[in-house]
Motif scaffolding. Sequence first.
Motif, short mmCIF file in Angstrom:
data_model
loop_
_atom_site.label_atom_id
_atom_site.label_comp_id
_atom_site.label_asym_id
_atom_site.label_seq_id
_atom_site.Cartn_x
_atom_site.Cartn_y
_atom_site.Cartn_z
N PHE A 144 0.64 -5.15 9.55
CA PHE A 144 1.39 -4.18 8.77
C PHE A 144 2.83 -4.06 9.25
O PHE A 144 3.13 -4.23 10.44
CB PHE A 144 0.75 -2.79 8.89
CG PHE A 144 -0.45 -2.60 8.01
CD1 PHE A 144 -1.69 -3.03 8.42
CD2 PHE A 144 -0.32 -2.00 6.77
CE1 PHE A 144 -2.80 -2.86 7.62
CE2 PHE A 144 -1.43 -1.81 5.95
CZ PHE A 144 -2.67 -2.25 6.38
N GLY A 145 3.70 -3.75 8.30
CA GLY A 145 5.04 -3.32 8.65
C GLY A 145 5.03 -1.88 9.12
O GLY A 145 3.99 -1.23 9.11
N SER A 146 6.18 -1.39 9.51
CA SER A 146 6.27 -0.04 10.08
C SER A 146 6.43 1.04 9.02
O SER A 146 6.43 2.22 9.33
CB SER A 146 7.42 0.04 11.08
OG SER A 146 8.63 -0.33 10.44
N TYR B 133 0.85 -1.18 0.00
CA TYR B 133 0.00 0.00 0.00
C TYR B 133 0.89 1.24 0.00
O TYR B 133 2.01 1.22 0.49
CB TYR B 133 -0.87 0.06 1.25
CG TYR B 133 -2.03 -0.89 1.28
CD1 TYR B 133 -1.87 -2.19 1.77
CD2 TYR B 133 -3.28 -0.50 0.83
CE1 TYR B 133 -2.95 -3.07 1.80
CE2 TYR B 133 -4.36 -1.37 0.87
CZ TYR B 133 -4.18 -2.64 1.35
OH TYR B 133 -5.26 -3.51 1.38
N ARG C 44 9.39 5.49 4.34
CA ARG C 44 9.10 6.86 3.92
C ARG C 44 10.01 7.20 2.74
O ARG C 44 11.21 7.31 2.92
CB ARG C 44 9.30 7.81 5.08
CG ARG C 44 8.80 9.22 4.82
CD ARG C 44 8.85 10.05 6.11
NE ARG C 44 7.98 9.53 7.15
CZ ARG C 44 6.70 9.83 7.28
NH1 ARG C 44 6.12 10.66 6.43
NH2 ARG C 44 5.99 9.31 8.27
N GLN D 68 0.47 5.36 1.31
CA GLN D 68 -0.36 6.24 2.12
C GLN D 68 0.03 7.67 1.86
O GLN D 68 1.18 8.06 2.09
CB GLN D 68 -0.24 5.91 3.61
CG GLN D 68 -1.18 6.74 4.48
CD GLN D 68 -1.10 6.37 5.94
OE1 GLN D 68 -0.05 5.98 6.44
NE2 GLN D 68 -2.22 6.47 6.64
N PHE E 43 3.60 0.90 2.79
CA PHE E 43 3.38 -0.13 3.81
C PHE E 43 3.21 -1.49 3.15
O PHE E 43 2.47 -1.63 2.18
CB PHE E 43 2.13 0.17 4.64
CG PHE E 43 2.30 1.31 5.59
CD1 PHE E 43 1.82 2.57 5.26
CD2 PHE E 43 2.94 1.14 6.81
CE1 PHE E 43 1.97 3.64 6.13
CE2 PHE E 43 3.10 2.19 7.68
CZ PHE E 43 2.61 3.44 7.35
N GLY F 257 -7.50 -10.10 10.12
CA GLY F 257 -6.96 -8.78 9.89
C GLY F 257 -5.59 -8.82 9.29
O GLY F 257 -4.92 -9.84 9.24
N TYR F 258 -5.18 -7.67 8.82
CA TYR F 258 -3.85 -7.50 8.25
C TYR F 258 -2.85 -7.21 9.36
O TYR F 258 -3.16 -6.56 10.36
CB TYR F 258 -3.83 -6.31 7.30
CG TYR F 258 -4.48 -6.54 5.96
CD1 TYR F 258 -5.34 -7.59 5.71
CD2 TYR F 258 -4.19 -5.65 4.91
CE1 TYR F 258 -5.91 -7.75 4.47
CE2 TYR F 258 -4.76 -5.81 3.66
CZ TYR F 258 -5.62 -6.87 3.45
OH TYR F 258 -6.17 -7.02 2.21
#
Lengths: 108, 111
Positions: free
Chosen positions: B102-104, B35, B107, B37, B90, B99-100
């Motif tokens: 997620f990684g951190s 993803y 950026r 963001q 992400f 649920g998913y």
Amino acid sequence: SQQGEEDPQALSIQEGENATMNCSYKTSINNLQWYRQNSGRGLVHLILIRSNEREKHSGRLRVTLDTSKKSSSLLITASRAADTASYFCATKGNQFYFGTGTSLTVIP
Amino acid sequence: NAGVTQTPKFQVLKTGQSMTLQCAQDMNHNSMYWYRQDPGMGLRLIYYSASEGTTDKGEVPNGYNVSRLNKREFSLRLESAAPSQTSVYFCASSENRYGYTFGSGTRLTVV
């Protein structure tokens, strides 16, 4: 877009108060999930509600789902400063679609 | 700790440069996702892999490629970075119906 839409975009409350966030979506779903994102971090799964469920609880979280209105709400009771974060709904149809989020600030 | 690991955490690229974002999960999940963001846009799906050996386009695949190297690893490649690809990326993994995780995040800034 099939994204969910959260409302409000931003919410500021005093510690101890309840926080309510709403999510509306457009297509039929298998389940709806809520996630929390602290600043600069990844999303953390909070709770999942299936399309045949109307209400679900987890600790201080209460989620409702109204498939006829294509909407869900997340209630956080007795809020704490540590609840300050962005909250996203995600709807599972053929794919997962995330909303744009509600930014919650809990003032100590 | 079990979870999703993304590398790097930060990256600055010049327009036209290429790079690969790495993602690995140790939860034996079948499905993995990338993803991006952006402010006011929520998370938008770039590519996903429902199982080892398969990849599919998501909502915003243009300018990206992916490789599901094995069950654990799912990489995202930018062949020729553009300023419009400045974002936070992400990786996530999941099993069906749950649920998913997620990684951190990575950026990325493209200048």
